[in-house]
Design a protein around this motif. Structure first.
Motif, PDB file in Angstrom:
ATOM      1  N   TYR A   6      -2.542  10.539  14.217  1.00 25.43           N
ATOM      2  CA  TYR A   6      -1.103  10.530  13.911  1.00 25.43           C
ATOM      3  C   TYR A   6      -0.380  11.803  14.402  1.00 25.43           C
ATOM      4  O   TYR A   6       0.761  12.057  14.014  1.00 25.43           O
ATOM      5  N   LEU A  55       3.026  11.352  15.922  1.00 27.62           N
ATOM      6  CA  LEU A  55       4.034  10.937  14.929  1.00 27.62           C
ATOM      7  C   LEU A  55       4.622  12.168  14.245  1.00 27.62           C
ATOM      8  O   LEU A  55       5.836  12.275  14.036  1.00 27.62           O
ATOM      9  N   VAL A  62       3.125  11.746   6.900  1.00 27.17           N
ATOM     10  CA  VAL A  62       2.968  10.491   7.650  1.00 27.17           C
ATOM     11  C   VAL A  62       2.008   9.530   6.952  1.00 27.17           C
ATOM     12  O   VAL A  62       2.278   8.341   6.838  1.00 27.17           O
ATOM     13  N   SER A  75      -0.128   7.668   4.090  1.00 20.82           N
ATOM     14  CA  SER A  75       0.131   7.296   2.689  1.00 20.82           C
ATOM     15  C   SER A  75      -0.792   8.005   1.702  1.00 20.82           C
ATOM     16  O   SER A  75      -0.353   8.420   0.622  1.00 20.82           O
ATOM     17  N   ASN A 110       7.998   9.422   6.685  1.00 20.35           N
ATOM     18  CA  ASN A 110       7.230   8.264   7.183  1.00 20.35           C
ATOM     19  C   ASN A 110       6.402   7.587   6.096  1.00 20.35           C
ATOM     20  O   ASN A 110       6.593   6.406   5.853  1.00 20.35           O
ATOM     21  N   ALA A 111       5.453   8.289   5.496  1.00 18.01           N
ATOM     22  CA  ALA A 111       4.433   7.650   4.654  1.00 18.01           C
ATOM     23  C   ALA A 111       5.038   6.571   3.760  1.00 18.01           C
ATOM     24  O   ALA A 111       5.955   6.827   2.996  1.00 18.01           O
ATOM     25  N   GLY A 112       4.457   5.362   3.851  1.00 14.09           N
ATOM     26  CA  GLY A 112       5.072   4.221   3.167  1.00 14.09           C
ATOM     27  C   GLY A 112       4.521   3.913   1.785  1.00 14.09           C
ATOM     28  O   GLY A 112       4.960   2.934   1.169  1.00 14.09           O
ATOM     29  N   ALA A 113       3.562   4.711   1.280  1.00 16.35           N
ATOM     30  CA  ALA A 113       2.921   4.398  -0.012  1.00 16.35           C
ATOM     31  C   ALA A 113       3.940   3.831  -1.009  1.00 16.35           C
ATOM     32  O   ALA A 113       4.908   4.510  -1.371  1.00 16.35           O
ATOM     33  N   PHE A 139      10.487   3.980   4.887  1.00 15.33           N
ATOM     34  CA  PHE A 139      10.265   2.595   4.437  1.00 15.33           C
ATOM     35  C   PHE A 139       9.209   2.644   3.351  1.00 15.33           C
ATOM     36  O   PHE A 139       8.477   3.641   3.241  1.00 15.33           O
ATOM     37  N   ASN A 162       5.660   0.601   2.271  1.00 17.30           N
ATOM     38  CA  ASN A 162       4.729  -0.266   3.008  1.00 17.30           C
ATOM     39  C   ASN A 162       5.003  -1.744   2.757  1.00 17.30           C
ATOM     40  O   ASN A 162       4.612  -2.600   3.542  1.00 17.30           O
ATOM     41  N   TYR A 196      -7.102   1.564   4.364  1.00 16.11           N
ATOM     42  CA  TYR A 196      -6.561   2.619   3.482  1.00 16.11           C
ATOM     43  C   TYR A 196      -5.213   2.117   2.979  1.00 16.11           C
ATOM     44  O   TYR A 196      -4.717   1.059   3.418  1.00 16.11           O
ATOM     45  N   ALA A 212      -1.966   2.330   3.326  1.00 16.69           N
ATOM     46  CA  ALA A 212      -0.865   1.751   4.106  1.00 16.69           C
ATOM     47  C   ALA A 212      -1.223   0.363   4.615  1.00 16.69           C
ATOM     48  O   ALA A 212      -0.415  -0.575   4.541  1.00 16.69           O
ATOM     49  N   PHE A 269      -1.940  -4.110  11.101  1.00 15.84           N
ATOM     50  CA  PHE A 269      -1.295  -2.809  10.915  1.00 15.84           C
ATOM     51  C   PHE A 269      -2.133  -1.752  11.611  1.00 15.84           C
ATOM     52  O   PHE A 269      -3.290  -1.515  11.226  1.00 15.84           O
ATOM     53  N   PHE A 310       4.969  -0.589  13.953  1.00 14.05           N
ATOM     54  CA  PHE A 310       4.248   0.639  14.313  1.00 14.05           C
ATOM     55  C   PHE A 310       3.233   0.366  15.418  1.00 14.05           C
ATOM     56  O   PHE A 310       2.805   1.278  16.110  1.00 14.05           O
TER      57      PHE A 310
HETATM   58  C1  BEZ Z   1       1.246   5.349   6.339  1.00 13.38           C
HETATM   59  O1  BEZ Z   1       0.117   5.845   6.182  1.00 13.38           O
HETATM   60  O2  BEZ Z   1       2.003   5.133   5.377  1.00 13.38           O
HETATM   61  C2  BEZ Z   1       1.722   5.005   7.721  1.00 13.38           C
HETATM   62  C3  BEZ Z   1       1.228   5.694   8.804  1.00 13.38           C
HETATM   63  C4  BEZ Z   1       1.688   5.390  10.073  1.00 13.38           C
HETATM   64  C5  BEZ Z   1       2.648   4.413  10.252  1.00 13.38           C
HETATM   65  C6  BEZ Z   1       3.139   3.724   9.153  1.00 13.38           C
HETATM   66  C7  BEZ Z   1       2.672   4.021   7.875  1.00 13.38           C
END
Ligand code: BEZ
Length: 393
Positions: free
Chosen positions: A46, A49, A107, A109, A130-133, A150, A152, A178, A180, A230, A259
């Motif tokens: 990542y 990113l 980035v 989650s 970024n991290a969508g958790a 966002f 997830n 994991y 996300a 994903f 993504f």
């Molecule tokens: C995440 O871990 O939440 C994630 C990482 C990369 C792209 C989208 C979500």
């Protein structure tokens, strides 16, 4: 924020503010600077990113000019390596040792979950770019934690319906194992089944593994109507290329959350052509704000912007709201939070507003790779708001 939560938070932070004032004596914090911490991945799958987020954020802050509110802006960085086991230490480094006014992170989650726990203890202002958790703006939502990306749940929520509309009723879902990926899968399943589809198999690889051969052999044997997935960053490049190289591209259409093809199309080449995804952004969005943003980003960094750059940029725009409200003094936390809660962001992705749980309410687009561009082919969902289950703000 509900009145009781606001009171609890402010009572907590004034105690913490006292503590941090004491601990500042030796660490040289001055009130003539705004201290911004980046807790992002700068190495690993990542890494790109993280850099795009930092670039986008700094581009937004240029709008303030030099010495905004008579202050300089100081930046602090920690490479979180997308490693959840180091998240607590890294969050403590940036929030306590560097004693920043705001953290822009992160980035991954799993890393975000550790970071938020520390933010709940320190009361630090956090903007997640970024991290969508889901929990970040759900069960673990907090007055001082905001997100400009966002949950997830959001990107894959409309994907299943779109696949069924395209005539695909039996699907396999593939993801890194994991948070996300698992949350993206759960949301996909919900939408796909509601539209009459069936997930015939879930397939996983550990994060950040990119050995996909065994899984692709299984997909060939299962013969689903389509595959949804994903992946992001370096892993998305490898997956899309391996999928094409395995000869699956022409017989089993590939779908995903956006993504899969964001910021990686050059590296994926022809293997990405025709892939359909759903996301809150696409390079090819033709609104004036996006065109101007992409041009400014290209000029500043000699690179094309992507969704991560946009999310970083919007984190900057959100922080500007807080800075304007507090005349650059982020220790006025209640005022900063108020400004961010009421924010309406004029984003390259299109305008969005902040939900009660501090997550964007935004449009999701249907995006198709066409001649090497993520092109918008429709609006997959207008004004999608995360359900924010378990959040009491
Ligand atoms: C995440 O871990 O939440 C994630 C990482 C990369 C792209 C989208 C979500």
């Amino acid at each position: 924020m509900s009145i009781s939560n606001r009171r609890q938070f402010l009572a907590g932070t004034s105690a913490l503010a006292g503590l941090s004032f004491l601990s500042l004596a030796g660490c040289g914090k001055t009130t003539d600077s705004i201290r911004v911490g980046f807790m992002l991945p700068y190495t690993g799958t990542y890494a790109k990113l993280g850099m795009a987020i930092e670039n986008g954020f700094k581009l937004a802050l240029r709008e303030l000019g030099d010495n905004p509110f008579g202050k300089s802006i100081e930046f602090f960085t920690v490479d979180d390596e997308s490693n959840p086991s180091k998240a607590t230490d890294n969050a403590n480094k940036i929030m306590t040792r560097d004693n920043v006014d705001v953290v822009i992170g992160t980035v991954h989650s799993g890393v975000a979950m550790g970071m938020i726990k520390v933010a709940q203890e320190t009361g630090s202002l956090v903007i997640i770019p970024n991290a969508g958790a889901n929990a970040a703006t759900g069960t673990m939502c907090a007055p001082n934690v905001f997100r400009t990306s966002f949950s997830n749940w959001q990107p894959t929520h409309p994907l299943g319906r779109i696949m069924v509309e395209d005539g695909h009723k039996k699907s396999v879902f593939i993801t890194w194992k994991y948070g996300a990926g698992e949350e993206a899968l759960a949301s996909f399943r919900e939408g796909f089944e509601a539209a009459g589809g069936e997930v015939i198999k879930e397939l996983f690889v550990p994060f950040p593994n990119v050995e996909f051969q065994a899984i692709l052999t299984e997909v060939a044997a299962l013969k689903p109507d389509a595959v949804a997935c994903f992946f992001a960053g370096g892993g998305a490049v490898k997956f899309v290329k391996d999928y094409a190289a395995a000869g699956l591209k022409s017989s089993i259409p590939l779908y995903g959350s956006g993504f899969l093809t964001e910021g990686v199309l050059d590296a994926q080449g022809d293997a990405a052509e025709g892939i359909t995804t759903t996301l809150h952004y696409a390079d090819g969005l033709q609104n004036p704000k996006n065109l101007a943003f992409r041009e400014a980003y290209r000029l500043a960094y000699s690179e094309e912007a992507d969704v991560y750059a946009v999310q970083g940029y919007d984190a900057g725009l959100l922080l500007i709201k807080a800075l304007q409200e507090t005349s650059g003094d982020l220790s006025k936390k209640a005022q900063a939070i108020n400004a961010m809660e009421g924010a309406k962001i004029d984003s390259p992705r299109g305008p969005w507003t902040m939900s009660r749980a501090h997550n964007p309410i935004q449009n999701f687009y249907t995006v198709k790779v066409n001649n090497g561009v993520n092109s918008v082919v429709g609006t997959a969902w207008e004004g999608l708001e995360d359900p924010a289950v378990g959040c009491d703000l």
